[in-house]
Design a protein around this motif. Structure first.
Motif, PDB file in Angstrom:
ATOM      1  N   ARG A   1     -86.325  31.716 -49.625  1.00 44.47           N
ATOM      2  CA  ARG A   1     -86.270  32.490 -50.793  1.00 44.47           C
ATOM      3  C   ARG A   1     -85.169  32.663 -51.488  1.00 44.47           C
ATOM      4  O   ARG A   1     -84.679  32.625 -52.285  1.00 44.47           O
ATOM      5  CB  ARG A   1     -87.149  33.903 -50.362  1.00 44.47           C
ATOM      6  N   LEU A   2     -83.952  33.152 -50.352  1.00 48.27           N
ATOM      7  CA  LEU A   2     -82.833  33.531 -50.632  1.00 48.27           C
ATOM      8  C   LEU A   2     -82.128  32.183 -51.390  1.00 48.27           C
ATOM      9  O   LEU A   2     -81.303  32.312 -52.166  1.00 48.27           O
ATOM     10  CB  LEU A   2     -81.815  34.053 -49.458  1.00 48.27           C
TER      11      LEU A   2
ATOM     12  N   HIS B   1     -79.349  33.194 -54.157  1.00 53.49           N
ATOM     13  CA  HIS B   1     -78.703  34.223 -53.643  1.00 53.49           C
ATOM     14  C   HIS B   1     -77.771  34.012 -52.311  1.00 53.49           C
ATOM     15  O   HIS B   1     -76.799  34.346 -52.259  1.00 53.49           O
ATOM     16  CB  HIS B   1     -79.489  35.364 -53.183  1.00 53.49           C
TER      17      HIS B   1
ATOM     18  N   HIS C   1     -83.717  29.434 -52.684  1.00 56.01           N
ATOM     19  CA  HIS C   1     -84.250  29.022 -53.796  1.00 56.01           C
ATOM     20  C   HIS C   1     -83.966  29.943 -55.045  1.00 56.01           C
ATOM     21  O   HIS C   1     -83.820  29.512 -56.291  1.00 56.01           O
ATOM     22  CB  HIS C   1     -85.667  28.950 -53.629  1.00 56.01           C
ATOM     23  N   ASN C   2     -83.789  31.089 -54.968  1.00 51.44           N
ATOM     24  CA  ASN C   2     -83.327  32.114 -56.028  1.00 51.44           C
ATOM     25  C   ASN C   2     -81.928  32.064 -56.030  1.00 51.44           C
ATOM     26  O   ASN C   2     -81.398  32.899 -57.034  1.00 51.44           O
ATOM     27  CB  ASN C   2     -83.514  33.548 -55.532  1.00 51.44           C
TER      28      ASN C   2
END
Length: 70
Positions: A40-41, A46, A43-44
């Motif tokens: 998630r980090l 971050h 793909h976003n």
């Protein structure tokens, strides 16, 4: 934080000046989160990463920088 990073199987196998790249599983172990959280980090946007084939790798220095920032 450096002591938490996984050791490599063949010490000295890296080229001088090469940046160690960690797998998503290694990053998750260091951060003590699930692999899905790391994905998630990434793909976003971050957590900086590079794509190697179908998998992602995170530079050790990017992970350390992110941990200091967070």
């Amino acid at each position: 934080m450096e002591a938490l990073l996984p050791t490599r199987a063949r010490p000295g196998a890296r080229r001088p000046g090469a940046v160690p790249l960690l797998t998503v599983a290694e990053v998750a172990a260091v951060m003590r989160v699930s692999k899905m959280t790391v994905y998630r980090l990434v793909h976003n946007g971050h957590l900086p990463s590079i794509r190697v084939g179908r998998s992602f790798r995170v530079a050790e220095c990017d992970l350390l920088g992110w941990c200091r920032w967070w």
